[in-house]
Scaffold this motif. Structure first.
Motif, PDB file in Angstrom:
ATOM      1  N   ASN B 411       1.045  -1.115  -0.082  1.00 16.00           N
ATOM      2  CA  ASN B 411      -0.061  -0.103  -0.299  1.00 16.00           C
ATOM      3  C   ASN B 411       1.013   1.154  -0.299  1.00 16.00           C
ATOM      4  N   ARG B 412       1.559   1.558   1.152  1.00 19.63           N
ATOM      5  CA  ARG B 412       3.029   1.924   0.957  1.00 19.63           C
ATOM      6  C   ARG B 412       3.399   2.779  -0.238  1.00 19.63           C
ATOM      7  N   GLY B 414       2.180   2.210  -3.526  1.00 19.68           N
ATOM      8  CA  GLY B 414       1.222   2.500  -4.421  1.00 19.68           C
ATOM      9  C   GLY B 414       0.809   1.642  -5.524  1.00 19.68           C
ATOM     10  N   GLU B 665     -11.747 -11.644   2.064  1.00 23.40           N
ATOM     11  CA  GLU B 665     -12.544 -10.714   1.984  1.00 23.40           C
ATOM     12  C   GLU B 665     -11.354  -9.733   3.014  1.00 23.40           C
ATOM     13  N   TRP B 666     -10.860 -10.500   4.124  1.00 26.57           N
ATOM     14  CA  TRP B 666     -10.489  -9.816   5.320  1.00 26.57           C
ATOM     15  C   TRP B 666      -8.970  -9.658   5.121  1.00 26.57           C
ATOM     16  N   ARG B 669      -9.615  -6.946   1.255  1.00 27.82           N
ATOM     17  CA  ARG B 669      -9.659  -5.962   2.010  1.00 27.82           C
ATOM     18  C   ARG B 669      -8.769  -4.650   2.752  1.00 27.82           C
ATOM     19  N   GLN B 670      -7.264  -5.236   2.889  1.00 25.63           N
ATOM     20  CA  GLN B 670      -6.753  -4.510   3.875  1.00 25.63           C
ATOM     21  C   GLN B 670      -5.318  -4.058   2.721  1.00 25.63           C
ATOM     22  N   TYR B 671      -5.812  -4.266   1.285  1.00 28.07           N
ATOM     23  CA  TYR B 671      -4.656  -3.705   0.091  1.00 28.07           C
ATOM     24  C   TYR B 671      -5.737  -3.253  -0.698  1.00 28.07           C
ATOM     25  N   ASP B 672      -4.257  -2.358  -0.919  1.00 33.15           N
ATOM     26  CA  ASP B 672      -5.527  -0.827  -2.079  1.00 33.15           C
ATOM     27  C   ASP B 672      -5.066  -2.336  -3.415  1.00 33.15           C
ATOM     28  N   HIS B 673      -6.335  -2.405  -3.797  1.00 28.86           N
ATOM     29  CA  HIS B 673      -6.116  -3.018  -5.248  1.00 28.86           C
ATOM     30  C   HIS B 673      -6.879  -1.279  -6.212  1.00 28.86           C
ATOM     31  N   GLU B 674      -6.643  -0.476  -5.336  1.00 24.40           N
ATOM     32  CA  GLU B 674      -7.258   0.718  -7.220  1.00 24.40           C
ATOM     33  C   GLU B 674      -6.110   1.436  -7.137  1.00 24.40           C
ATOM     34  N   VAL B 675      -5.691   1.835  -6.144  1.00 22.16           N
ATOM     35  CA  VAL B 675      -4.713   2.391  -6.154  1.00 22.16           C
ATOM     36  C   VAL B 675      -3.674   3.044  -8.285  1.00 22.16           C
ATOM     37  N   TRP B 684     -12.885  -9.091  -5.768  1.00 24.05           N
ATOM     38  CA  TRP B 684     -14.556  -9.169  -6.270  1.00 24.05           C
ATOM     39  C   TRP B 684     -14.886  -8.844  -7.874  1.00 24.05           C
ATOM     40  N   GLU B1005     -12.737  -9.626  14.316  1.00 19.08           N
ATOM     41  CA  GLU B1005     -13.349  -8.475  13.822  1.00 19.08           C
ATOM     42  C   GLU B1005     -14.425  -7.959  13.649  1.00 19.08           C
TER      43      GLU B1005
END
Lengths: 289, 1008
Positions: B411-412, B414, B665-666, B669-675, B684, B1005
């Motif tokens: 994520n960092r 990008g 999903e857990w 969801r924590q990964y940025d897949h749109e950047v 998904w 969670e």
């Protein structure tokens, strides 16, 4: 080659100031110039620049070190965007390091830009930077940190699509009545006002710009429609002039029709939701300068 | 309480060469430690915490993790951030530091030179977590830099977090400390201490004397050579040690420790792949065969014979490159990072991502990373603590750490993380598998590179520290119950922002043409990077020029350190000023380490002391060739021979609820897949967010051309027959891609092998069979291999001597180019009334499948990829190309039943199916529902296109049959093969609930 890639090269050193570009003429400009601010860890600069280019602007990426060396660079532009990413690794809290740098060194140039009709947009980490700088909400034009973006209630980074409604008529980036489907991707996006009076004033003065809506289109939006637990489902706020906007969601991630997650079922939309925000902004600049 | 003092970190390496009576040589070296201040600067303490009325999500998270680690009954946890500032600062300065930088005025409060009153009268216990001395702490460094930028005279900053636990057991804090050590900190890189941290003393810089150290080898006996290899952690075999001894006998001198280390790094399994690229004598039921170079005669052979013109660079650079369009190529690399992740999952996985990204940055003259992929294998998440062997981390903690590590790095940077898989098997408990992939894009005229004599050797990016010493050789050994403590020095610490800065300047310098070649510092650090780049030329290096994280590193540590985020470029002298200016402008450190020469020698100095001088020829060609023996016999167990059950609904729900099949999903969801704004097909799909088969990204803004990424992995099938597994994995990767809209003749594949110790003939034999399967499958489908990587020696020896061997874990990744991303297809059902087709044939092939695993069976009838496979893929490809397909989903884990359920979940629509119409050789409902036969799809077709679809499939030589309809009512109904009852009848929300709650994290969670 995309303009953004060209722009990412270091700006050539100029010996003579370009007087013409420096002071935009009062006449309407065809292609307003937008400065895309880069710093260590910025990572949405290329697509944000591209969205502005698609909307008709000329986007130029400038590193914050370059800007610090020559703060008047900002006077060559009609707009400034602080794109998403992890400026300085989110160390000391998202946006803190870059926000501190802008607050202590560069804020005058930003104010000058807004005062002459220019625009400032902060997306995701850029919003965090604006908030830590104190440029939004900017009650009475003051640089003052009265809201923050706290850690998500889920305590972790989440990437998901949300629906936003426009809740102000002040912002040059937004049109009342419009709704946008765009993604969020952050760990610190829970908007939090300093106290009850700040919260009340945000609403009363029309500075709440965007709100997350629930499955039925209303409020309060439950998790995950409000993805981070933001107070009053607030996703973005504007300054009193309407020319500074900070928002957590990423409009630049819905600038092509095929980016919509329902594209494969419903086909392409006429105009991608996120692109509207950039179009409105560029339209404002065309009328202003 | 007293501050834990920072002891000089001892390296896990047994006897030092110095102990063997070596003598100093060459001129007296000078030390290169920074001057010690006469009087230590004062250290000030600031505490920052959320205001009492603020919700503390980090505290809540800690509460949950402490509970998971066995400390139940806590009421609340609050987190306090502690900063120690070194420098001559007044009280007003400290206040300014807090107000301007360290504390948020809206949500935080702070205390200067005292502690905050967090307790407010309530009884509590505290525990503090902080990075060990010498371990990189980017946040502390950022704090120091920012404080200086607001005009404060701060020299160094130390950061820590104190967790105040309320409602803890009334003891001396031992229970909290024990749980915190498991849940809140990792003692490989962090100190977890009881109470608050009241004081901190910054370690004084250590002085170091540079003395060339020799290691006598010329007179050693075979036993002594073996002992030396083990004592110095060289991981060299006796034959290799003997080759070293002969070389230095010939030279008439002893090697320096650095020379020995250089040979060990260069000859490591990790760098040379000596098993896979070695000679093998193989024997199985089909007879004996010999390979001179196993890899060349299997995987490479397929690529060579296919001779695809769009393969621009294969098996010679950091990553394989294929054509993207007229301007650009795309490259892909998948790395294994198993061993470091086993010891320290967060840092290990994070640096796995960082490493594979650097591979892509170092491909050709530098590629821009556009997507990441991740595949993990862990022990079962519900494995009871008592069954987790000593020296292994519990699978749940491992997975949490690995996912966080990948998240924070990717994520960092990008870079969108878009595709992957997670598998579970008890045999991964000691050796988790972490595959990290990265895709990049680079101009076609920047694919070739070569350092020229006279070019400067420029190191840029991160500084060199002790982190990651011996990673290359460490990854080439078996892990044991001791590994956690012995090998912690091999763990690398990542700092993604430093790497992002490297990415920025590297691509700018590439476009300005400022260097002739570039590569990353991966395993083996400078020794491998310089040694490889200069293999054809020669190099002269001065290690005293390398920027260090702290003083006190020995020259050999600088040389082999695997500190992250470093690259090496060959910069022509006249381009150096521009290169340096570019780096300086963006806060990237760059130094000249030396020069590429034309001597054919690798000369290493530290200042004026020559500490190594080796011939490139010996280094790269001196590795002795050995012939390894391999044997193979097929595995397998009994089949399920009970009667067909009348109702399979419960089985389907159980399958959907297994972590292997259930929603990830857990994780994603924590990964940025749109950047980067390139996402077209995500992990998904659809309004119900069902699983996707493959990912599609459009890497060039404004262009509709896309890259498709998918994977195939079936280790359980490999337990029966690794040859069939390889075919199946290739088939799975390709069918996932084709189902999403890829064209077969523009798909390439990558191989990653994670195997047991291949010096044992049975392990090697299974590897041989898998490699042969890769070759034959690639030739059948016409899809070349473009890159690969192997990790052998994945065995774990427990304290009682039991050896746990990983299943043969072959990952096949597919990458392809799609002309127009608008023509892609997703898995979710789109419209009620559409026709649902099965493409491909279903046979009784449940062995190694998920249904059999549920029954506790392995079986022996594994899925076999049949000669019609390619025709079947082409049939679907043609139908998608004609726009006849609304949705398509590959049929794999859990068979037709699971595939149908997933499509319904994604589309929030129902399905009405009839098993009697499913083509194939079996007529039993259980087999038809759950068999994992290869090369099959479920396809949704609009009624008006049904006839055209059938014609298209038949014309291509494929098999298909309409098996039912999409319904508005969200209900899955499947008629049994005998037509007399429903084999499955269940509401889609029930399917969705079972599928969504498969991972325990999602239950722990739940959203608030």
């Amino acid at each position: 080659m995309s303009p953004a890639r060209k722009a990412s090269r270091p700006a050539p050193r100029r010996t003579r100031p370009r007087a013409a570009a420096r002071r935009p003429r009062a006449a309407k400009v065809a292609a307003p110039r937008v400065l895309v601010l880069r710093a260590a860890g910025t990572n949405c600069d290329r697509e944000t620049a591209f969205a502005f280019e698609q909307a008709g602007a000329v986007a130029v990426a400038v590193h914050v070190n370059e800007l610090a060396r020559r703060p008047s660079t900002v006077d060559d532009f009609h707009g400034l965007v602080i794109p998403g990413g992890f400026s300085h690794g989110d160390d000391l809290g998202a946006g803190t390091v870059l926000g501190t740098r802008i607050r202590t060194r560069l804020v005058d140039g930003v104010r000058r830009l807004v005062d002459r009709g220019g625009i400032v947009l902060g997306i995701c980490n850029g919003f965090q930077v604006l908030v830590k700088t104190g440029l939004v909400p900017g009650f009475d034009g003051a640089i003052d940190r009265t809201v923050t973006l706290a850690q998500n209630l889920s305590a972790r980074y989440e990437d998901r699509w949300v629906t936003l409604e426009v809740t102000t008529d002040r912002s040059v980036f937004l049109r009342p009545g419009e709704r946008y489907r765009v993604p969020v991707a952050h760990a610190e996006g829970r908007l939090l006002p300093l106290d009850e009076s700040v919260r009340a004033r945000l609403h009363a003065d029309g500075q709440v710009a965007l709100r997350y809506v629930g499955p039925d289109g209303g409020h309060p939006a439950p998790y995950p429609w409000n993805p981070n637990g933001a107070v009053d489902d607030i996703a973005g706020i504007t300054d009193p002039t309407g020319r500074i906007l900070g928002l957590m969601p990423h409009p630049e991630r819905h600038q092509f029709p095929w980016q919509s997650p329902t594209f494969h079922r419903d086909g392409p939309a006429e105009l991608p939701d996120g692109l509207r925000v950039f179009l409105h902004a560029v339209e404002h600049l065309r009328h202003t300068f | 309480m007293a501050a834990p003092m920072a002891p000089a970190r001892r390296l896990p390496r047994g006897k030092r060469p110095d102990d063997r009576g070596s003598r100093p040589s060459s001129p007296r070296p000078r030390t290169k430690a920074s001057p010690t201040p006469r009087r230590p600067a004062p250290v000030h303490r600031i505490e920052v915490a959320l205001k009492p009325d603020q919700i503390d999500p980090a505290g809540r998270d800690a509460l949950g993790q402490l509970a998971a680690a066995g400390l139940s009954g806590l009421a609340d946890v609050r987190v306090v951030r502690v900063y120690f500032l070194e420098g001559d600062l007044t009280a007003a300065d400290l206040r300014k530091a807090a107000v301007e930088v360290l504390a948020d005025p809206v949500m935080d409060r702070f205390a200067v030179r005292r502690s905050l009153d967090v307790r407010a009268g309530r009884p509590s216990q505290a525990v503090t977590v902080t990075r060990k001395a010498g371990v990189t702490d980017p946040e502390a460094d950022s704090a120091a830099a920012t404080l200086r930028s607001v005009g404060l005279a701060v020299t160094r900053v130390k950061a820590a977090r104190t967790f105040h636990a309320f409602g803890a057991p009334q003891d001396d804090g031992r229970a909290l400390l024990a749980a915190a050590r498991r849940a809140l900190g990792n003692e490989v890189i962090e100190d977890v201490v009881p109470g608050e941290l009241a004081k901190w003393r910054f370690p004084a810089p250590a002085a170091v004397r540079v003395v060339r150290r020799e290691v006598p080898v010329r007179d050693l006996s075979p036993e002594e050579l073996t002992e030396l290899s083990s004592a110095l952690h060289l991981s060299l075999s006796l034959a290799e040690m003997a080759a070293v001894r002969e070389h230095f006998r010939g030279l008439g001198r002893e090697p320096s420790d650095l020379e020995l280390e250089t040979v060990a790094q260069t000859w490591s399994e990790h760098c040379k792949h000596k098993t896979l690229a070695g000679a093998v004598e193989h024997e199985d039921e089909q007879g004996r065969r010999t390979f001179k170079n196993l890899l060349k005669e299997t995987v490479f052979e397929a690529t060579r014979r296919l001779g695809k013109s769009w393969c621009l660079s294969v098996f010679r650079d950091n990553a394989g490159v294929i054509a993207f369009d007229g301007e650009d190529g795309v490259c892909m690399k998948v790395e294994t990072h198993n061993h470091p992740s086993a010891i320290e999952p967060y840092g290990g996985a994070g640096t796995g991502v960082g490493g594979v990204i650097r591979d892509v940055l170092g491909t050709g003259l530098g590629a821009r990373p556009v997507a990441c992929t991740d595949v993990f294998c862990f022990g079962p998440l519900d494995m009871p603590a008592a069954r987790v062997p000593d020296g292994c981390l519990p699978p749940r903690r491992l997975m949490r750490g690995v996912v966080s590590g990948v998240r924070d790095y990717g994520n960092r940077m990008g870079i969108p993380t878009v595709n992957g898989a997670v598998l579970f098997d008890p045999r991964y408990v000691g050796n988790p598998v972490v595959y990290c992939g990265c895709v990049g894009i680079l101009p076609r005229d920047k694919v070739e590179k070569a350092a020229k004599p006279g070019d400067l050797i420029v190191a840029f990016g991160g500084r060199t520290g002790r982190d990651g010493i011996h990673g290359a050789t460490f990854s080439s050994v078996e892990l044991t119950s001791e590994s956690e403590s012995v090998s912690s020095g091999a763990v690398q610490i990542g700092d993604a922002i430093t790497e992002k800065k490297v990415l920025d300047v590297l691509l700018q310098a590439r476009d300005l043409g400022l260097f002739h070649a570039v590569t990353d510092c991966g395993a083996g650090g400078f020794s491998s990077a310089v040694g490889e780049m200069a293999a054809e030329t020669g190099a002269d290096v001065d290690l005293s020029k390398a920027p260090l994280k702290y003083a006190g590193l020995r020259y050999d540590e600088i040389w082999i350190s695997e500190a992250q985020e470093r690259m090496v470029a060959a910069v022509p002298k006249k381009a150096w000023p521009a290169f340096r200016a570019l780096c300086v402008a963006q806060d990237v450190e760059a130094v000249v380490l030396g020069t590429f020469t034309k001597t054919g020698r690798l000369v290493v100095r530290h200042g004026r002391t020559v500490v190594g001088d080796l011939s490139m020829e010996f280094l790269h060609e001196g590795l002795p060739r050995v012939v390894r023996k391999a044997t193979f016999s097929r595995g397998g167990g009994p089949e399920h021979d009970g009667p067909d059950a009348p109702d399979h609904t419960a089985t389907l729900l159980s399958l959907l609820g297994t972590p292997d099949i259930g929603s990830k999903e857990w994780v994603f969801r924590q990964y940025d897949h749109e950047v980067q704004a390139g996402a077209v097909v995500r992990p998904w799909a659809g309004v119900g967010e069902g699983p996707s088969d493959a990912a599609v990204v459009a890497p060039k803004l404004g262009s509709r051309r896309g890259v498709v990424l998918s994977c195939g992995i079936q280790p359980s099938v490999g337990d029966v027959d690794p040859y069939a597994m390889a075919w199946l994995a290739v088939d799975e990767a390709l069918r996932n891609a084709v189902a999403t809209g890829a064209t077969l003749d523009r798909l390439a594949v990558l191989d990653n092998f994670t195997w047991g110790r291949c010096d044992k003939p049975d392990r090697l034999g299974s590897l041989v069979r898998a490699a042969e399967g890769c070759r034959d499958a690639a030739l059948h489908f016409g899809t070349p291999f473009i890159s690969g990587k192997d990790s052998l020696n994945n065995e774990f020896r427990t304290a009682d001597g039991t050896v746990i061997v990983v299943p043969p874990t072959l990952l096949i990744s597919a990458i392809g180019v799609i002309e127009d991303v608008r023509r892609t297809v997703t898995t979710d059902l789109k419209r009620a009334g559409d026709v649902l087709y099965v493409v491909g044939e279903t046979h009784d092939e449940c062995a190694g499948g998920k249904w059999y695993r549920l029954l506790g069976l392995l079986g022996s009838k594994v899925p076999v990829v049949r000669p019609t496979a390619k025709a079947t893929l082409l049939a679907l490809e043609g139908a998608v190309g004609q726009g006849l397909v609304r949705a398509a989903h590959d049929v794999s884990d859990g068979g037709l039943a699971v595939a149908a359920a997933e499509m319904a979940i994604g589309g929030q629509l129902g399905l009405d199916l009839d098993l009697a119409r499913v083509p194939g050789s079996t007529r039993r409902s259980d087999r038809l529902l759950f068999s994992e036969s290869a090369t099959r799809f479920l396809v949704e077709v609009a009624p008006e296109h049904a006839e055209a679809f059938e014609r298209r499939v038949a014309a291509a030589g494929g098999t298909c049959a309409a098996v039912g309809r999409v319904t508005e009512a969200p209900r899955l109904t499947v008629r049994a093969a005998d037509g007399r009852r429903d084999a499955v009848a269940v509401a889609v929300p029930a399917l969705r609930d079972a599928w969504k709650s498969a991972l325990p994290f999602s239950r722990e969670e739940s959203p608030r």
